[in-house]
Design a protein around this motif. Structure first.
Motif, PDB file in Angstrom:
ATOM      1  N   LYS A  94       0.839  -1.210   0.000  1.00  0.00           N
ATOM      2  CA  LYS A  94       0.000   0.000   0.000  1.00  0.00           C
ATOM      3  C   LYS A  94       0.870   1.255   0.000  1.00  0.00           C
ATOM      4  O   LYS A  94       0.623   2.199  -0.758  1.00  0.00           O
ATOM      5  N   LEU A  95       1.926   1.269   0.821  1.00  0.00           N
ATOM      6  CA  LEU A  95       2.861   2.402   0.839  1.00  0.00           C
ATOM      7  C   LEU A  95       3.486   2.615  -0.538  1.00  0.00           C
ATOM      8  O   LEU A  95       3.630   3.746  -0.997  1.00  0.00           O
ATOM      9  N   TRP A  97       2.231   1.756  -3.484  1.00  0.00           N
ATOM     10  CA  TRP A  97       1.227   2.283  -4.410  1.00  0.00           C
ATOM     11  C   TRP A  97       0.974   3.760  -4.172  1.00  0.00           C
ATOM     12  O   TRP A  97       0.614   4.497  -5.089  1.00  0.00           O
ATOM     13  N   GLU A  98       1.139   4.206  -2.939  1.00  0.00           N
ATOM     14  CA  GLU A  98       0.878   5.609  -2.604  1.00  0.00           C
ATOM     15  C   GLU A  98       2.048   6.523  -2.940  1.00  0.00           C
ATOM     16  O   GLU A  98       1.954   7.737  -2.782  1.00  0.00           O
ATOM     17  N   THR A  99       3.152   5.954  -3.427  1.00  0.00           N
ATOM     18  CA  THR A  99       4.295   6.756  -3.847  1.00  0.00           C
ATOM     19  C   THR A  99       3.942   7.473  -5.143  1.00  0.00           C
ATOM     20  O   THR A  99       3.474   6.851  -6.096  1.00  0.00           O
ATOM     21  N   LYS A 100       4.141   8.768  -5.180  1.00  0.00           N
ATOM     22  CA  LYS A 100       3.759   9.565  -6.350  1.00  0.00           C
ATOM     23  C   LYS A 100       4.494   9.074  -7.603  1.00  0.00           C
ATOM     24  O   LYS A 100       5.704   8.906  -7.593  1.00  0.00           O
ATOM     25  N   THR A 102       3.781   6.143  -9.210  1.00  0.00           N
ATOM     26  CA  THR A 102       3.790   4.685  -9.318  1.00  0.00           C
ATOM     27  C   THR A 102       2.896   4.214 -10.457  1.00  0.00           C
ATOM     28  O   THR A 102       1.744   4.601 -10.545  1.00  0.00           O
ATOM     29  N   TYR A 157      -4.934  -3.130  -5.182  1.00  0.00           N
ATOM     30  CA  TYR A 157      -4.020  -2.106  -5.665  1.00  0.00           C
ATOM     31  C   TYR A 157      -4.162  -2.043  -7.174  1.00  0.00           C
ATOM     32  O   TYR A 157      -4.302  -3.068  -7.826  1.00  0.00           O
ATOM     33  N   SER A 185      -6.316   0.739  -2.626  1.00  0.00           N
ATOM     34  CA  SER A 185      -5.349   1.768  -2.983  1.00  0.00           C
ATOM     35  C   SER A 185      -5.343   1.829  -4.504  1.00  0.00           C
ATOM     36  O   SER A 185      -4.481   1.263  -5.169  1.00  0.00           O
ATOM     37  N   VAL A 187      -5.386   4.124  -7.885  1.00  0.00           N
ATOM     38  CA  VAL A 187      -4.991   5.416  -8.428  1.00  0.00           C
ATOM     39  C   VAL A 187      -5.727   5.638  -9.746  1.00  0.00           C
ATOM     40  O   VAL A 187      -5.911   4.705 -10.525  1.00  0.00           O
ATOM     41  N   ASP A 191      -4.127  10.839 -12.460  1.00  0.00           N
ATOM     42  CA  ASP A 191      -3.247  11.210 -11.358  1.00  0.00           C
ATOM     43  C   ASP A 191      -1.823  10.688 -11.518  1.00  0.00           C
ATOM     44  O   ASP A 191      -0.950  11.015 -10.715  1.00  0.00           O
TER      45      ASP A 191
END
Length: 197
Positions: A94-95, A97-100, A102, A157, A185, A187, A191
């Motif tokens: 999850k971390l 995937w949350e990286t700008k 990705t 994800y 998560s 995106v 985005d």
């Protein structure tokens, strides 16, 4: 003693980040920048993403500095290593995937724990049911999603083309029998930092 090992490890991490990209490439793989198919800008973006993710992992747990390895290629994150708790593996994903920026995440981290066949079979069944539901739902591009289930919690994800598609995926997951929770998560394409032309 632990703090001394941590400081030495941190020193080597910082030192490895100082290797010239002309001799070893951004990742120190022995590939010259001239032979790397990525543009120099993409290589720099990937390096920034990798250092950002590594820093966030270490802030979460200092043990990840040695136990989890990250690599970023063209916005695609690859994770390897060994950890104690399966739920932590999902939180690490999850971390990532949350990286700008990705584009995808591949998590090959292994778990150091006893195998529970009954629980694993239930989780596999839930994952299979959701995967099938996504394939048959015409509003969803099923190949854009990675699904993991642990103790009846579904972790999703991926990349959605629209907000409606994202809602549809979450709705499908919540309709699976025996699911305790859905952690998504997802995106949106708009985005993403890097997009296909």
């Amino acid at each position: 003693m632990k703090s001394r090992i941590f400081l030495i490890s941190l020193f080597f991490l910082i030192l490895s980040g100082c290797i010239g990209i002309s001799s070893k490439g951004v990742f120190g793989t022995g590939v010259s920048v001239a032979f790397d198919p990525r543009s120099l800008g993409t290589q720099i973006d990937d390096s920034v993403m990798q250092k950002n993710l590594t820093a966030r992992l270490v802030l979460r747990d200092k043990a990840y500095l040695l136990s989890v390895k990250t690599k970023v290629l063209d916005g695609r994150i690859f994770l390897t290593g060994k950890i104690e708790d399966p739920e932590e593996k999902l939180q690490i994903t999850k971390l990532a995937w949350e990286t700008k920026g990705t584009r995808s995440v591949r998590n090959d981290i292994t778990i150091k724990e006893d195998f529970n066949f009954k629980q694993s079979a239930k989780d596999l069944l839930i994952t299979s049911q959701l995967r099938t539901a996504l394939i048959f739902n015409k509003k969803i591009k099923a190949t854009n999603y990675q699904i993991d289930t642990y103790k009846k919690k579904i972790f999703i994800y991926g990349i959605a083309h629209t907000t409606d598609e994202r809602k549809e995926v979450i709705t499908e997951a919540k309709e699976i029998l025996d699911v305790k929770d859905v952690i998504a998560s997802i995106v949106l394409v708009e985005d993403l930092r890097i997009q296909k032309n």
